[in-house]
Design a protein around this motif. Structure first.
Motif, PDB file in Angstrom:
ATOM      1  N   HIS A 100      10.842   2.153  -4.947  1.00  0.00           N
ATOM      2  CA  HIS A 100      11.537   2.061  -3.661  1.00  0.00           C
ATOM      3  C   HIS A 100      10.790   2.840  -2.583  1.00  0.00           C
ATOM      4  CE1 HIS A 100      14.941   2.075  -0.824  1.00  0.00           C
ATOM      5  NE2 HIS A 100      14.687   3.366  -0.664  1.00  0.00           N
ATOM      6  N   TRP A 101      10.462   4.109  -2.850  1.00  0.00           N
ATOM      7  CA  TRP A 101       9.831   4.924  -1.822  1.00  0.00           C
ATOM      8  C   TRP A 101       8.371   4.566  -1.609  1.00  0.00           C
ATOM      9  CZ3 TRP A 101      12.872   6.469   1.516  1.00  0.00           C
ATOM     10  CH2 TRP A 101      14.124   7.009   1.200  1.00  0.00           C
ATOM     11  N   ARG A 102       7.691   4.115  -2.671  1.00  0.00           N
ATOM     12  CA  ARG A 102       6.301   3.697  -2.480  1.00  0.00           C
ATOM     13  C   ARG A 102       6.206   2.491  -1.550  1.00  0.00           C
ATOM     14  NH1 ARG A 102       4.885   4.453  -8.897  1.00  0.00           N
ATOM     15  NH2 ARG A 102       4.298   6.679  -8.779  1.00  0.00           N
ATOM     16  N   ASP A 103       7.198   1.616  -1.605  1.00  0.00           N
ATOM     17  CA  ASP A 103       7.227   0.462  -0.701  1.00  0.00           C
ATOM     18  C   ASP A 103       7.431   0.876   0.752  1.00  0.00           C
ATOM     19  OD1 ASP A 103       6.869  -1.267  -2.801  1.00  0.00           O
ATOM     20  OD2 ASP A 103       8.973  -1.853  -2.950  1.00  0.00           O
ATOM     21  N   ARG A 104       7.887   2.106   0.969  1.00  0.00           N
ATOM     22  CA  ARG A 104       8.224   2.576   2.311  1.00  0.00           C
ATOM     23  C   ARG A 104       7.298   3.683   2.809  1.00  0.00           C
ATOM     24  NH1 ARG A 104      11.982   0.116  -0.206  1.00  0.00           N
ATOM     25  NH2 ARG A 104      13.832  -0.786   0.800  1.00  0.00           N
ATOM     26  N   LEU A 105       6.272   3.993   2.037  1.00  0.00           N
ATOM     27  CA  LEU A 105       5.383   5.112   2.369  1.00  0.00           C
ATOM     28  C   LEU A 105       4.507   4.851   3.595  1.00  0.00           C
ATOM     29  CD1 LEU A 105       3.906   6.572  -0.936  1.00  0.00           C
ATOM     30  CD2 LEU A 105       5.300   7.744   0.761  1.00  0.00           C
ATOM     31  N   LEU A 106       3.915   3.668   3.661  1.00  0.00           N
ATOM     32  CA  LEU A 106       2.966   3.373   4.723  1.00  0.00           C
ATOM     33  C   LEU A 106       3.590   2.409   5.719  1.00  0.00           C
ATOM     34  CD1 LEU A 106      -0.291   2.995   2.620  1.00  0.00           C
ATOM     35  CD2 LEU A 106       0.345   4.903   4.108  1.00  0.00           C
ATOM     36  N   VAL A 107       3.442   2.707   6.974  1.00  0.00           N
ATOM     37  CA  VAL A 107       4.016   1.877   8.029  1.00  0.00           C
ATOM     38  C   VAL A 107       2.920   1.486   9.006  1.00  0.00           C
ATOM     39  CG1 VAL A 107       6.282   2.924   7.809  1.00  0.00           C
ATOM     40  CG2 VAL A 107       4.659   3.893   9.421  1.00  0.00           C
ATOM     41  N   GLY A 108       3.106   0.336   9.625  1.00  0.00           N
ATOM     42  CA  GLY A 108       2.125  -0.148  10.576  1.00  0.00           C
ATOM     43  C   GLY A 108       1.248  -1.229   9.991  1.00  0.00           C
ATOM     44  N   SER A 109       0.371  -1.780  10.819  1.00  0.00           N
ATOM     45  CA  SER A 109      -0.517  -2.861  10.406  1.00  0.00           C
ATOM     46  C   SER A 109      -1.680  -2.316   9.584  1.00  0.00           C
ATOM     47  CB  SER A 109      -1.064  -3.594  11.635  1.00  0.00           C
ATOM     48  OG  SER A 109      -0.005  -4.057  12.452  1.00  0.00           O
ATOM     49  N   PRO A 110      -2.213  -3.111   8.639  1.00  0.00           N
ATOM     50  CA  PRO A 110      -3.390  -2.680   7.879  1.00  0.00           C
ATOM     51  C   PRO A 110      -4.511  -2.244   8.806  1.00  0.00           C
ATOM     52  CG  PRO A 110      -2.479  -4.692   6.936  1.00  0.00           C
ATOM     53  CD  PRO A 110      -1.735  -4.447   8.224  1.00  0.00           C
ATOM     54  N   GLY A 111      -5.089  -1.113   8.496  1.00  0.00           N
ATOM     55  CA  GLY A 111      -6.144  -0.560   9.336  1.00  0.00           C
ATOM     56  C   GLY A 111      -5.657   0.459  10.338  1.00  0.00           C
ATOM     57  N   SER A 112      -4.348   0.438  10.618  1.00  0.00           N
ATOM     58  CA  SER A 112      -3.789   1.422  11.559  1.00  0.00           C
ATOM     59  C   SER A 112      -2.457   1.950  11.019  1.00  0.00           C
ATOM     60  CB  SER A 112      -3.587   0.783  12.938  1.00  0.00           C
ATOM     61  OG  SER A 112      -2.696  -0.320  12.860  1.00  0.00           O
ATOM     62  N   GLN A 113      -2.404   2.097   9.703  1.00  0.00           N
ATOM     63  CA  GLN A 113      -1.169   2.553   9.078  1.00  0.00           C
ATOM     64  C   GLN A 113      -1.016   4.062   9.168  1.00  0.00           C
ATOM     65  OE1 GLN A 113      -1.796   0.630   5.187  1.00  0.00           O
ATOM     66  NE2 GLN A 113       0.036  -0.578   5.583  1.00  0.00           N
ATOM     67  N   SER A 114       0.227   4.507   9.159  1.00  0.00           N
ATOM     68  CA  SER A 114       0.527   5.938   9.136  1.00  0.00           C
ATOM     69  C   SER A 114       1.475   6.221   7.982  1.00  0.00           C
ATOM     70  CB  SER A 114       1.148   6.382  10.470  1.00  0.00           C
ATOM     71  OG  SER A 114       2.329   5.647  10.735  1.00  0.00           O
ATOM     72  N   LEU A 115       1.571   7.478   7.625  1.00  0.00           N
ATOM     73  CA  LEU A 115       2.379   7.903   6.488  1.00  0.00           C
ATOM     74  C   LEU A 115       3.794   8.228   6.929  1.00  0.00           C
ATOM     75  CD1 LEU A 115       2.589   8.839   3.483  1.00  0.00           C
ATOM     76  CD2 LEU A 115       1.801  11.086   4.258  1.00  0.00           C
ATOM     77  N   TYR A 116       4.756   7.635   6.256  1.00  0.00           N
ATOM     78  CA  TYR A 116       6.153   7.962   6.507  1.00  0.00           C
ATOM     79  C   TYR A 116       6.547   9.071   5.543  1.00  0.00           C
ATOM     80  CZ  TYR A 116      11.156   7.407   7.287  1.00  0.00           C
ATOM     81  OH  TYR A 116      12.475   7.647   7.618  1.00  0.00           O
ATOM     82  N   ARG A 117       6.962  10.211   6.067  1.00  0.00           N
ATOM     83  CA  ARG A 117       7.172  11.411   5.260  1.00  0.00           C
ATOM     84  C   ARG A 117       8.550  11.381   4.570  1.00  0.00           C
ATOM     85  NH1 ARG A 117       4.100  15.806   5.938  1.00  0.00           N
ATOM     86  NH2 ARG A 117       5.879  17.220   5.838  1.00  0.00           N
ATOM     87  N   VAL A 118       8.657  10.522   3.573  1.00  0.00           N
ATOM     88  CA  VAL A 118       9.941  10.361   2.882  1.00  0.00           C
ATOM     89  C   VAL A 118      10.373  11.629   2.158  1.00  0.00           C
ATOM     90  CG1 VAL A 118       9.559   7.897   2.594  1.00  0.00           C
ATOM     91  CG2 VAL A 118       8.830   9.450   0.784  1.00  0.00           C
ATOM     92  N   HIS A 119       9.414  12.492   1.833  1.00  0.00           N
ATOM     93  CA  HIS A 119       9.740  13.694   1.068  1.00  0.00           C
ATOM     94  C   HIS A 119      10.277  14.827   1.943  1.00  0.00           C
ATOM     95  CE1 HIS A 119       5.618  14.168   2.571  1.00  0.00           C
ATOM     96  NE2 HIS A 119       5.900  15.458   2.640  1.00  0.00           N
ATOM     97  N   ASP A 120      10.204  14.687   3.252  1.00  0.00           N
ATOM     98  CA  ASP A 120      10.585  15.762   4.167  1.00  0.00           C
ATOM     99  C   ASP A 120      12.086  15.698   4.448  1.00  0.00           C
ATOM    100  OD1 ASP A 120      10.972  17.432   6.451  1.00  0.00           O
ATOM    101  OD2 ASP A 120       8.848  17.218   6.944  1.00  0.00           O
TER     102      ASP A 120
END
Length: 277
Positions: A100-120
């Motif tokens: 579940h969380w791995r599917d939500r870790l990276l956001v944005g288009s390929p090449g310009s993705q950022s990390l969603y800090r689910v652990h925070d």
């Protein structure tokens, strides 16, 4: 004084749920807590993702057998360290919550993705405070309940419909406002000016505080609804030139002019001035 995490853990276990902790990777408890667990009782969140190289030092999900584990008690005594948060699951299988969380870790288009800090815990708290209840199941997935620290208090939030859900499109939790966004933008612009326009910035310092000046410029951008990176860069750099040189641009919008048209007109004006010398 009620020990809210302790009571929550007792209630969840009494209901037959399994306890977990989502633990920030840099916390000193990470390695000791992983060392005393079997392979099936821990999961490195970044494994099997494009962030796999960071997995050895990244956040982990750990099963908890009981709430009196010394390392856990130390965490609960120091919530202001923002080490993560607690959750409960229907079973001891970590595969579902990890997926579940791995599917939500990276956001944005390929090449310009950022990390969603689910652990925070701060990210979790802001998201749950912002999201309408109908979006909670897609955000929380298989988790039954979460317990987390936010602004000097412990909170409990219950998932109205635990289960497996695809990531919705558009993703509602990516619209959560960041209360620190203004300060982050301010700091990033000053770093950019120092790196790319250092001479002008040094000249500005001689007669004005750059932080005060930038605050005024960004307020102007807000009033004019200039939000795009290219609009902000143009406004800041050209205003800096005005403050330290003799160039003058007619910035004010025409009555009824749309923000995009206003911006394009000012850019054309500046280009004409540059061309004329």
């Amino acid at each position: 004084m009620v020990n809210l995490p302790g009571q929550w853990m007792a209630d969840q276990q009494q209901a037959g749920h399994r306890l977990c902790v989502m633990l920030e990777g840099s916390n000193a408890a990470r390695e000791p807590m992983m060392a005393v667990r079997a392979v099936a009782e821990s999961c490195t969140l970044y494994a099997h993702t494009p962030l796999a190289e960071m997995a050895p030092s990244g956040p982990v999900i750990l099963l908890l057998d009981q709430g009196a584990e010394p390392a856990l008690l130390d965490l609960l005594d120091t919530p202001e360290m923002h080490w993560g948060w607690l959750c409960s699951l229907p079973t001891a299988d970590l595969a579902g919550v990890a997926r579940h969380w791995r599917d939500r870790l990276l956001v944005g288009s390929p090449g310009s993705q950022s990390l969603y800090r689910v652990h925070d815990n701060r990210t979790l708290a802001r998201t749950l405070a912002y999201l309408p209840g109908q979006h909670w199941p897609a955000f929380l997935g298989p988790m039954i309940s979460v317990c987390y620290w936010h602004e000097k208090h412990w909170y409990i939030s219950n998932n109205p419909a635990p289960g497996e859900y695809p990531v919705p499109e558009p993703v509602p939790w990516l619209n959560v406002p960041n209360p620190n966004a203004g300060a982050i933008l301010h700091a990033n612009i000053l770093r950019y000016l120092l790196a790319e326009h250092s001479e002008a910035l040094v000249a500005l310092v001689e007669f004005q505080d750059p932080k005060v000046w930038l605050t005024q410029v960004l307020e102007q951008a807000r009033v004019w609804h200039w939000k795009r990176p290219d609009q902000l860069e143009f406004l800041v750099v050209r205003r800096l030139e005005e403050a330290t040189r003799s160039s003058v641009i007619r910035w004010q919008p025409v009555a009824g002019e749309a923000p995009a048209d206003h911006f394009e007109r000012v850019v054309q004006q500046w280009r004409l001035m540059e061309k004329e010398g």
